[in-house]
Design an enzyme around this catalytic site. Structure first.
Site, PDB file in Angstrom:
ATOM      1  CB  SER A  41       6.028   4.000  -0.082  1.00 25.76           C
ATOM      2  OG  SER A  41       4.995   3.287  -0.696  1.00 25.76           O
ATOM      3  CB  SER A  84      -0.899  -0.020   1.234  1.00 23.74           C
ATOM      4  OG  SER A  84      -1.891   0.961   1.113  1.00 23.74           O
ATOM      5  CD  GLU A  85      -0.662   3.737  -3.590  1.00 27.66           C
ATOM      6  OE1 GLU A  85      -0.684   2.505  -3.420  1.00 27.66           O
ATOM      7  OE2 GLU A  85      -1.510   4.353  -4.264  1.00 27.66           O
ATOM      8  CG  ASN A  86      -0.995   4.189   3.027  1.00 26.94           C
ATOM      9  OD1 ASN A  86      -1.008   3.178   2.327  1.00 26.94           O
ATOM     10  ND2 ASN A  86      -1.567   4.224   4.203  1.00 26.94           N
TER      11      ASN A  86
END
Lengths: 220, 233
Positions: A88, A46-48
């Site tokens: 990320s 999850s790119e957060n």
């Protein structure tokens, strides 16, 4: 019969291999997580800032500090790791993520994608989509073949502002599975059960390449 | 040890004045500096340029500053949750620079690492690339993107100490550590201000050298944008 969103997600899940790190976008791609076979090991990014995204929490166990890129409350799993936004996108840019699955408003026959802006109407921003499509080794697009007015979203050239150029290799729609060929063109690979090649042809504005018998999708 | 503790949000932001460029940590409403945002709303400073991944929602986070027309320009990657933002943008009242999320994070990182610019493939061939220098490395095009130059960075951490060392919790980390490194003056609000020596040096995410002011915040609401649960079977 055209596929439901769940069936599109189910078909895409078949593309995920054991040992993959996968980034899932918002919308249909999020549903793919529900259909990953239990006998393979897959890590969701999850790119957060999370690797090893788990299922939604049970009611009462939500943690405001633990969300996915769609801002939904989620959980971690044994082996999960957390990092900052720069790292990320560092791992995305460095192609450590094996597969990216995202939605699209339009895709062109040379693999361009548009999914972030409708001039004068919708200005939400690209989020991480431009970073993902510019760097991912393997991108699958989950999208509707035609819009509500019946117009094709698989075009010879995108009409909306682009998110990335020549980056899409595979598309799964409610009607078909298609490869975008390196030399250009949508190669029809599979059709949804009961959907004819003629109907897919009518629904595709860009160049459709049909070679031999086109099998129906298999969900097993 | 240099003591960086201030009394609260009001003192921490006392010299943020009209026209300042400020970074605000957080992803959506997760890990946003709630106390400092409230203080900025009360102070009603104007013409701000805000660098933040998102713009809050209509009645929380940066949305509160937008409602008071305190923001001249927003630099963000995704602003889809805020109707007032979209209205101000489409009517031309608000200047907006939408940039890819990884570019946003890495431009912060570059500032904190003392590097003037980065090359990234994100946005090549799109309107993001307009007017930007392109360099080709090993057959692939990259855009030159400059490090941010922000007067203030305001971040939220879980724990911190008087030396300015910070520890973040879960995915509320997000942009906070990279923005903490990037401000000319960095303000950190923390849920718990602990005694110096209590944080294990091996577990510190942001070394205190990057932080100029720190205080223990209060009354965190930590609003959840998309409460999503499963039912116990």
């Amino acid at each position: 019969m055209s596929l439901s969103k769940e069936e599109i997600a189910k078909r895409i899940a078949k593309e995920i291999k054991d040992g993959y790190y996968v980034n899932l976008g918002i919308g249909i791609p999020t549903l793919v997580a529900n259909y990953i076979p239990e006998d393979i090991n897959v890590v969701l990014q999850s790119e957060n800032g999370l690797l090893g995204m788990g299922p939604f929490p049970f009611e009462g166990e939500e943690d405001a500090d633990l969300i996915n890129a769609g801002k939904q409350t989620i959980t971690t799993l044994p082996g999960s790791s957390i990092f900052d936004s720069a790292m990320s996108f560092g791992m995305i840019r460095a192609q450590k993520v094996d597969l990216t699955i995202l939605g699209a408003m339009e895709v062109s026959e040379n693999g361009d994608i548009a999914n972030w802006k409708i001039p004068g109407k919708m200005v939400k921003g690209m989020g991480g989509a431009m970073d993902l499509v510019a760097s991912a080794k393997n991108i699958i697009v989950a999208m509707q073949h035609v819009n509500k007015a019946g117009e094709s979203k698989l075009l010879s050239a995108c009409t909306l502002p682009l998110t990335g150029v020549k980056c899409i290799k595979k598309i799964v729609t409610e009607l078909a599975v298609l490869n975008v060929l390196p030399e250009g063109g949508f190669q029809l690979v599979e059709r949804a059960p009961g959907v004819s090649v003629e109907f897919i042809q009518q629904s595709t504005a860009g160049r459709l390449i049909i070679e031999g018998e086109i099998p129906e999708m298999n969900f097993d | 040890m240099i003591n960086k503790v201030v009394s609260g949000a009001e003192e921490a932001i006392k010299d943020i004045s009209d026209g300042a460029t400020i970074m605000l940590g957080g992803f959506g409403l997760c890990g946003i500096p709630e106390n400092c945002i409230d203080a900025l709303v009360k102070k009603n400073v104007k013409n701000l340029t805000c660098i933040s991944n998102n713009a809050g929602v209509d009645d929380f986070g940066i949305g509160l500053m937008l409602k008071q027309r305190q923001v001249k320009k927003m630099i963000s990657s995704y602003v889809g949750e805020n109707a007032e933002f979209e209205r101000q943008l489409l009517s031309g009242e608000l200047e907006v620079d939408l940039i890819p999320q990884g570019t946003l994070a890495t431009r912060c990182l570059a500032a904190g690492y003392g590097m003037p610019a980065i090359f990234t493939p994100a946005g090549v061939g799109t309107e993001v690339a307009e007017g930007k220098e392109i360099r080709n490395f090993d057959g692939k095009d990259y855009l030159l993107e400059y490090a941010f130059d922000a007067d203030f960075a305001i971040v939220k951490a879980w724990k911190g100490d008087a030396a300015g060392n910070l520890v973040f919790r879960s995915t509320s980390r997000n942009f906070n550590p990279v923005m903490a490194m990037a401000g000319k003056i960095t303000i950190a609000e923390v849920e718990e201000l602990v005694a110096v020596g209590e944080l294990d040096p091996d577990h510190i995410h942001t070394p205190g050298i990057y932080v100029h002011r720190i205080f223990q915040g209060k009354d965190y609401e930590k609003r959840i944008e998309q409460r999503t649960v499963r039912v116990k079977s």
